[in-house]
Scaffold this motif. Sequence first.
Motif, PDB file in Angstrom:
ATOM      1  N   ARG A 266      -0.595  -2.315   4.508  1.00 56.72           N
ATOM      2  CA  ARG A 266      -1.480  -1.183   4.740  1.00 56.72           C
ATOM      3  C   ARG A 266      -1.581  -0.776   6.214  1.00 56.72           C
ATOM      4  NH1 ARG A 266      -7.406  -1.938   3.411  1.00 56.72           N
ATOM      5  NH2 ARG A 266      -7.535  -2.177   5.657  1.00 56.72           N
ATOM      6  N   THR A 267      -1.718  -1.738   7.105  1.00 53.05           N
ATOM      7  CA  THR A 267      -1.933  -1.368   8.507  1.00 53.05           C
ATOM      8  C   THR A 267      -0.770  -0.532   9.076  1.00 53.05           C
ATOM      9  OG1 THR A 267      -3.291  -3.322   8.727  1.00 53.05           O
ATOM     10  CG2 THR A 267      -2.638  -2.243  10.762  1.00 53.05           C
TER      11      THR A 267
ATOM     12  N   TYR B 127       0.858  -1.190   0.000  1.00 51.98           N
ATOM     13  CA  TYR B 127       0.000   0.000   0.000  1.00 51.98           C
ATOM     14  C   TYR B 127       0.893   1.239   0.000  1.00 51.98           C
ATOM     15  CZ  TYR B 127      -3.989   2.850   1.473  1.00 51.98           C
ATOM     16  OH  TYR B 127      -4.992   3.777   1.543  1.00 51.98           O
TER      17      TYR B 127
ATOM     18  N   GLU C 176      -0.814   2.935   7.596  1.00 54.05           N
ATOM     19  CA  GLU C 176      -1.841   3.811   8.176  1.00 54.05           C
ATOM     20  C   GLU C 176      -1.481   4.218   9.603  1.00 54.05           C
ATOM     21  OE1 GLU C 176      -5.701   2.575   5.487  1.00 54.05           O
ATOM     22  OE2 GLU C 176      -5.708   1.988   7.590  1.00 54.05           O
ATOM     23  N   THR C 177      -0.890   3.297  10.344  1.00 49.48           N
ATOM     24  CA  THR C 177      -0.489   3.626  11.719  1.00 49.48           C
ATOM     25  C   THR C 177       0.623   4.675  11.717  1.00 49.48           C
ATOM     26  OG1 THR C 177      -0.928   1.321  12.229  1.00 49.48           O
ATOM     27  CG2 THR C 177       0.158   2.595  13.923  1.00 49.48           C
TER      28      THR C 177
END
Lengths: 471, 144
Positions: free
Chosen positions: B64-65, B6, B68-69
């Motif tokens: 992605r996680t 991502y 985003e974090t």
Amino acid sequence: MQVEAHALNTASVHLTPLPLRVVPSPEHHARHKAQARTPGGDVDFLTGLASRARFEDELHRSLEEIAAGTRQGTGVLFLDLDRFKRVNDTLGHAVGDDLLRLVSDRLRGELHPDDVLARLGGDEFAILLANAPDPVALAQLSQRLIDLVQRTYLIEGHVVHVGTSIGIALAPQNGVSARELLRRADLALYESKNRGRGAFHFFEDEFESKALSRRDLEMQLRKAIVLRQLAMFYQPQVSVETGAITGFEALLRWRHPERGLLLPGDFMLLAEEIGMTLPIGEWVLRTVCAEAKKWPDNLVFAVNVSAQQFEDTAFAASVERALSKAGLPGHRLEIEVKEDVLLRNDPSVPETLHALQRMSVRVTLDDFGTGVASLSQLARLPFDKIKIDRSLIAMESADPRNRAIIRAVSALGQSLGICTHAEGVESLEHLQRVRSDGCHSVQGYYYSEAVPADQITQLIDKLKHLNTSTE
Amino acid sequence: MANDLYRIVYCSRNLIDEHSTSTTHDAELESILNASRVNNRSVDVTGALLFNREYFAQVLEGPRTPVETTFERIQRDRRHGEVTVVENGFAGARDFPEWAMAHAAPASGQMEDGICATLQLALLQPSANGEDVLLLMKDLVIQD
């Protein structure tokens, strides 16, 4: 349960390990841990913040300490999220829940460890300050919270935006009972939301009297339709090329028994709060269609429609009903929507636009140039007309940048087959300027203000005369 | 899905005290770079950071996680504002595979105007200019 625990974990990877930092004593800690397992306990499960019950407990305790003279003062901040419902509706509750957790973390990070941060429910948060607040510092804190909350969120691949408004009440200055203090923080929050959101307000005494008069107004507004106090006024729209009237914009007025003639800005926000936008909107459509029916077939009547009304899935059907009840063909009616309709990105918007198009009802984008609508959106959606906002027309100095915008919009409209219309034309100079910038039609005081229905005949005569005299 | 590659690109306005001397300013930026390298390595995030006295632009790529974090942590940093995501989505391959956080540094002072113009445009019209920002950063890192 496992899912919940996992979600809480990921959200707090780099954050405060303890959801609650206000733990006065080990006994208390044990108590709240135990209560966290029961509904209505101390902890809000979703965010790990204090619950409403816990918040009220802490507030009572603080007020008792103030009364006993062991504490100087405290302050309560109420926050709620602007546009949260929209996130929940369009992206789903899972994203909405993640968002609430991220908002909680951002707020928590700005507070003193001993401040109590609670989620009162839904998208409402409250802060109880540990220390007697200094107004200047509190104002800075509020501004920081607003800034942080309105920054972009990335959640599950979605780019999410919300904002927050804040209301502040101080103890003992604004009250010594919990009930009074909470109510006053709420009134201050209302003030912030009412003044355009993304703002904070300290409670002021006048908010009380405003709330009272708002309640009066609310009672009166509920009766206004039945008592026939609402009325439509009509402002002519004129072709730049021929000088002939092409139609009228219908504008809502409330003939208030004591306050005189009220404009939509004076009461429509209130109408929205008490759920009267839709019934008033229906009344407006019916009234304008009936009026339009009395006039020649070439005159188009334009009605302003709020975002809330436009997004109602039954809106197209209510237009159809109003037309058929009046026996008015669709091409005689024009619907004006403001840019915020586009901003909301609601899937119902293109559907409604196309449904109106099928009925031959025209759609105008109102107040263009004041906010967010982009030229690319104009190309994508089937608008028939763009109304260029009066603020771009009125500039005394005829700011070259505004003129460049007007020209660009007119040129784009030309190529897309969209008419451009200038509002707020007040002088011959304005008229000449927008004509040379490519606008097709205009309205404004140069021709006429909005008049009651029974003066339309007179107005048409007057404008005919004006036409012959300028030729 | 959450583990596919991502990528996000954002631009923001530099709010590091404008009255600071250029040495303290540079030291601040150096510490931002270092902190992000340490953080990113542990979560398999790579990317590049571009900055000058006015703007930041950053690419973050990875699962992605953590992307985003990481973005959420950056978002709370008060040394910048007007953070605007100009591009986000799944990507075929990393653009900066070898960099926990590359420093996209302009080669000479002459490029400064062009960079400012690109980032300013991106802040105004994010969706139309995301690609340009990414290309600019790839350019600068490769030259570096």
